[in-house]
Write an enzyme that holds these catalytic residues in place. Structure first.
Site, PDB file in Angstrom:
ATOM      1  N   SER A  70      -1.620  -8.594  36.393  1.00  0.00           N
ATOM      2  CA  SER A  70      -0.489  -7.819  36.907  1.00  0.00           C
ATOM      3  C   SER A  70       0.648  -7.737  35.894  1.00  0.00           C
ATOM      4  CB  SER A  70       0.063  -8.462  38.188  1.00  0.00           C
ATOM      5  OG  SER A  70      -0.948  -8.618  39.145  1.00  0.00           O
TER       6      SER A  70
HETATM    7  N1  SAH Z   1      -3.817 -13.155  39.678  1.00  0.00           N
HETATM    8  C1  SAH Z   1      -4.548 -12.442  38.666  1.00  0.00           C
HETATM    9  C2  SAH Z   1      -4.707 -10.970  39.007  1.00  0.00           C
HETATM   10  C3  SAH Z   1      -6.141 -10.581  38.921  1.00  0.00           C
HETATM   11  S1  SAH Z   1      -6.589  -9.010  39.547  1.00  0.00           S
HETATM   12  C4  SAH Z   1      -3.949 -12.661  37.288  1.00  0.00           C
HETATM   13  O1  SAH Z   1      -2.886 -13.274  37.182  1.00  0.00           O
HETATM   14  O2  SAH Z   1      -4.568 -12.253  36.299  1.00  0.00           O
HETATM   15  C5  SAH Z   1      -7.277  -9.457  41.127  1.00  0.00           C
HETATM   16  C6  SAH Z   1      -8.484 -10.336  41.110  1.00  0.00           C
HETATM   17  O3  SAH Z   1      -8.918 -10.494  42.472  1.00  0.00           O
HETATM   18  C7  SAH Z   1      -9.690  -9.800  40.350  1.00  0.00           C
HETATM   19  O4  SAH Z   1     -10.053 -10.697  39.354  1.00  0.00           O
HETATM   20  C8  SAH Z   1     -10.767  -9.680  41.427  1.00  0.00           C
HETATM   21  O5  SAH Z   1     -12.068  -9.990  40.959  1.00  0.00           O
HETATM   22  C9  SAH Z   1     -10.299 -10.696  42.448  1.00  0.00           C
HETATM   23  N2  SAH Z   1     -10.835 -10.541  43.800  1.00  0.00           N
HETATM   24  C10 SAH Z   1     -11.057  -9.399  44.503  1.00  0.00           C
HETATM   25  N3  SAH Z   1     -11.535  -9.684  45.732  1.00  0.00           N
HETATM   26  C11 SAH Z   1     -11.635 -11.037  45.820  1.00  0.00           C
HETATM   27  C12 SAH Z   1     -12.067 -11.950  46.832  1.00  0.00           C
HETATM   28  N4  SAH Z   1     -12.494 -11.541  48.022  1.00  0.00           N
HETATM   29  N5  SAH Z   1     -12.025 -13.266  46.563  1.00  0.00           N
HETATM   30  C13 SAH Z   1     -11.599 -13.718  45.354  1.00  0.00           C
HETATM   31  N6  SAH Z   1     -11.173 -12.911  44.363  1.00  0.00           N
HETATM   32  C14 SAH Z   1     -11.192 -11.589  44.588  1.00  0.00           C
END
Ligand code: SAH
Length: 222
Positions: A70
């Site tokens: 993000s």
């Molecule tokens: N907090 C992260 C943002 C990553 S983007 C950072 O600081 O980089 C969101 C993430 O959520 C992705 O990696 C995606 O694979 C994950 N995601 C999506 N659905 C999910 C679920 N049901 N359980 C765990 N992770 C999930």
């Protein structure tokens, strides 16, 4: 370097300080502890080598597997909405690069972070180890069902967008407790802040956002 001397700031240090001033303070992020955490955590280590030069830019960045880290301002805004005081157990859904978990880990007692994509968790863990952020535990799972064995959580942070707040997360939220999540359709969401207090749940919207999909039993179908 001799005793008492400090190394000169690197380009990363300079860009990080500029990020704090121009993207966070200028937009009203005024929580000193959050600003300090974002000053401390080397965001460039959480992105691929080829992306490092852009790590402090005012935008999200690709982190592989079709996912993104993000924008710094959104990380700060979501963190601020959790109202952390240092003693909390926090659950994060969507470890991704691990950057947001790293920020939270400097502001609470312990972070439990869940990611559904195997390769991302492995990479994030390496960075946590390298930085000695030992109060972060991670697992590979569908985070929409939460982490029942470790519940309740004083704070829950969902960093992917879903159609509604997953019921298990509301159940696993402590009382008092706060949850932040992007809720909407797959093109646009609103950032919702949920507060549970004396058994009553209130929801507030703080920003229009665009996140990658939350995929799982209580999210979007795969
Ligand atoms: N907090 C992260 C943002 C990553 S983007 C950072 O600081 O980089 C969101 C993430 O959520 C992705 O990696 C995606 O694979 C994950 N995601 C999506 N659905 C999910 C679920 N049901 N359980 C765990 N992770 C999930």
């Amino acid at each position: 370097m001799g005793r008492g001397q400090v190394s000169p700031p690197s380009t990363f240090d300079i860009n990080r300080e500029r990020m704090i001033e121009e993207q966070l303070i200028a937009r009203g992020i005024n929580d000193q502890k959050i600003l300090d955490a974002m000053r401390l955590v080397p965001r460039h280590l959480f992105v691929e080598d080829a992306m490092q030069a852009h790590a402090y830019g005012d935008f999200p960045l690709p982190i592989g597997s079709g996912q993104t880290i993000s924008q710094p301002y959104i990380v700060a805004l979501m963190t601020m909405a959790l109202h952390l005081n240092g003693s909390e157990k926090v659950l994060e859904i969507g470890t991704g690069s691990g950057y947001h978990a790293a920020i939270i880990s400097r502001l609470c007692s312990k972070v439990f972070t869940v990611e559904r994509i195997d390769g991302l968790v492995g990479r994030a863990r390496k960075v946590f180890d390298r930085l000695r952020y030992h109060n972060i535990v991670s697992r590979i799972d569908d985070g929409t069902v939460g982490w029942p064995a470790e519940a309740p959580f004083d704070g829950i942070l969902v960093t992917a967008g879903g159609p509604r707040i997953p019921e298990p997360l509301l159940t696993q939220l402590a009382d008092p407790g706060r949850l932040v999540m992007p809720v909407g359709n797959q093109d646009a969401q609103e950032l919702q802040v949920v507060e549970k207090r004396d058994g009553v749940i209130t929801v507030q919207t703080i920003e229009q956002v665009r996140f990658v999909d939350l995929i799982g039993a209580y999210g979007w179908p795969n």
